[in-house]
Enzyme design. Sequence first.
Site, PDB file in Angstrom:
ATOM      1  N   LYS A 227      -1.398 137.048  67.194  1.00 19.51           N
ATOM      2  CA  LYS A 227      -2.088 138.152  67.831  1.00 19.51           C
ATOM      3  C   LYS A 227      -1.372 138.629  69.081  1.00 19.51           C
ATOM      4  CE  LYS A 227      -6.682 136.234  66.777  1.00 19.51           C
ATOM      5  NZ  LYS A 227      -7.885 135.622  67.405  1.00 19.51           N
TER       6      LYS A 227
ATOM      7  N   ASP B 223       9.333 130.490  73.335  1.00 28.87           N
ATOM      8  CA  ASP B 223       9.268 129.261  74.131  1.00 28.87           C
ATOM      9  C   ASP B 223      10.306 128.296  73.549  1.00 28.87           C
ATOM     10  OD1 ASP B 223       8.237 127.322  75.876  1.00 28.87           O
ATOM     11  OD2 ASP B 223       6.657 126.740  74.501  1.00 28.87           O
TER      12      ASP B 223
ATOM     13  N   LYS C 216      11.155 132.063  77.778  1.00 25.86           N
ATOM     14  CA  LYS C 216      11.133 130.816  78.564  1.00 25.86           C
ATOM     15  C   LYS C 216      12.369 130.019  78.153  1.00 25.86           C
ATOM     16  CE  LYS C 216       6.353 129.514  78.987  1.00 25.86           C
ATOM     17  NZ  LYS C 216       5.321 128.540  78.572  1.00 25.86           N
TER      18      LYS C 216
ATOM     19  N   PHE D 180       2.739 128.367  82.230  1.00 29.91           N
ATOM     20  CA  PHE D 180       1.919 128.964  81.191  1.00 29.91           C
ATOM     21  C   PHE D 180       1.431 130.334  81.641  1.00 29.91           C
ATOM     22  CE2 PHE D 180      -1.450 129.565  78.137  1.00 29.91           C
ATOM     23  CZ  PHE D 180      -0.837 129.109  76.984  1.00 29.91           C
ATOM     24  N   VAL D 181       1.769 131.346  80.862  1.00 32.88           N
ATOM     25  CA  VAL D 181       1.409 132.718  81.239  1.00 32.88           C
ATOM     26  C   VAL D 181       0.355 133.293  80.283  1.00 32.88           C
ATOM     27  CG1 VAL D 181       3.606 133.216  82.373  1.00 32.88           C
ATOM     28  CG2 VAL D 181       3.363 133.703  79.939  1.00 32.88           C
TER      29      VAL D 181
HETATM   30  P1  5GP Z   1       7.615 128.537  70.271  1.00 34.59           P
HETATM   31  O1  5GP Z   1       7.497 128.314  68.799  1.00 34.59           O
HETATM   32  O2  5GP Z   1       8.739 129.479  70.663  1.00 34.59           O
HETATM   33  O3  5GP Z   1       7.663 127.261  71.047  1.00 34.59           O
HETATM   34  O4  5GP Z   1       6.248 129.140  70.739  1.00 34.59           O
HETATM   35  C1  5GP Z   1       5.979 130.444  70.589  1.00 34.59           C
HETATM   36  C2  5GP Z   1       4.509 130.706  70.739  1.00 34.59           C
HETATM   37  O5  5GP Z   1       3.862 129.799  71.649  1.00 34.59           O
HETATM   38  C3  5GP Z   1       4.328 132.058  71.345  1.00 34.59           C
HETATM   39  O6  5GP Z   1       4.371 133.051  70.351  1.00 34.59           O
HETATM   40  C4  5GP Z   1       2.988 131.902  72.026  1.00 34.59           C
HETATM   41  O7  5GP Z   1       1.965 132.131  71.080  1.00 34.59           O
HETATM   42  C5  5GP Z   1       2.942 130.468  72.459  1.00 34.59           C
HETATM   43  N1  5GP Z   1       3.337 130.337  73.873  1.00 34.59           N
HETATM   44  C6  5GP Z   1       4.441 129.770  74.373  1.00 34.59           C
HETATM   45  N2  5GP Z   1       4.452 129.815  75.711  1.00 34.59           N
HETATM   46  C7  5GP Z   1       3.310 130.437  76.057  1.00 34.59           C
HETATM   47  C8  5GP Z   1       2.746 130.795  77.332  1.00 34.59           C
HETATM   48  O8  5GP Z   1       3.266 130.552  78.423  1.00 34.59           O
HETATM   49  N3  5GP Z   1       1.543 131.429  77.296  1.00 34.59           N
HETATM   50  C9  5GP Z   1       0.898 131.732  76.126  1.00 34.59           C
HETATM   51  N4  5GP Z   1      -0.274 132.364  76.225  1.00 34.59           N
HETATM   52  N5  5GP Z   1       1.414 131.402  74.930  1.00 34.59           N
HETATM   53  C10 5GP Z   1       2.599 130.757  74.901  1.00 34.59           C
END
Ligand code: 5GP
Length: 175
Positions: A41, A101, A129, A150-151
């Site tokens: 979302k 992330d 990140k 965390f944002v």
């Molecule tokens: P990844 O698979 O790259 O580790 O994580 C991606 C997903 O984690 C993002 O699409 C998001 O949904 C969630 N995510 C990662 N960091 C944050 C953050 O700082 N805040 C929020 N709200 N979601 C995050």
Amino acid sequence: MPEIKRVLFDQDVIAARVEALAQRISTDYAGKELVLICILKAAAIFAADLMRRLSVSAKIEFIQAASYGMSAASSREVVIVQDLHKDIENRHILLVDTIIDTGHTLHALLGLLAERKPASMNIVVLLDKKSRRSTEVPVAYCGFEVPDEFVVGYGMDYRDQYRTLPYIAIVEPGE
Ligand code: 5GP
Ligand code: MG
């Protein structure tokens, strides 16, 4: 619910950066027809703003992924829980996410969508990140690098809250 600690990017800063990204994307895809794939979302708001700033012809599709399994990101299985409704074979695809992330989710999605033989596939994220990356993911367009905090806001949630904030803020995690 955790408290908002501080605003990281206000509405004007976000809008200016989205405009700049849209200009670069419009230049790069000139003469092509683009299909934006909005990752639900969190990317809904970013995709809506970005697509209105493009000067190339673009369509939009939506996909939702979930990851299951162990807590370590790299060992989680990424599953498409809501799939595209259109074939992407021979289309120019731009995956739109608000934040990357570890990179695990986008890496897995790229792999799954590549099997459908698009003409090209790129990624645009508003926030990166970078210090947390554990999987190499080719990010073609990035709005801002952000610290490992965390944002929320601008589509991003904490337990499905805060998505509607028009700015991006850091929250203090914990109960
Ligand atoms: P990844 O698979 O790259 O580790 O994580 C991606 C997903 O984690 C993002 O699409 C998001 O949904 C969630 N995510 C990662 N960091 C944050 C953050 O700082 N805040 C929020 N709200 N979601 C995050
Ligand atoms: Mg979330």
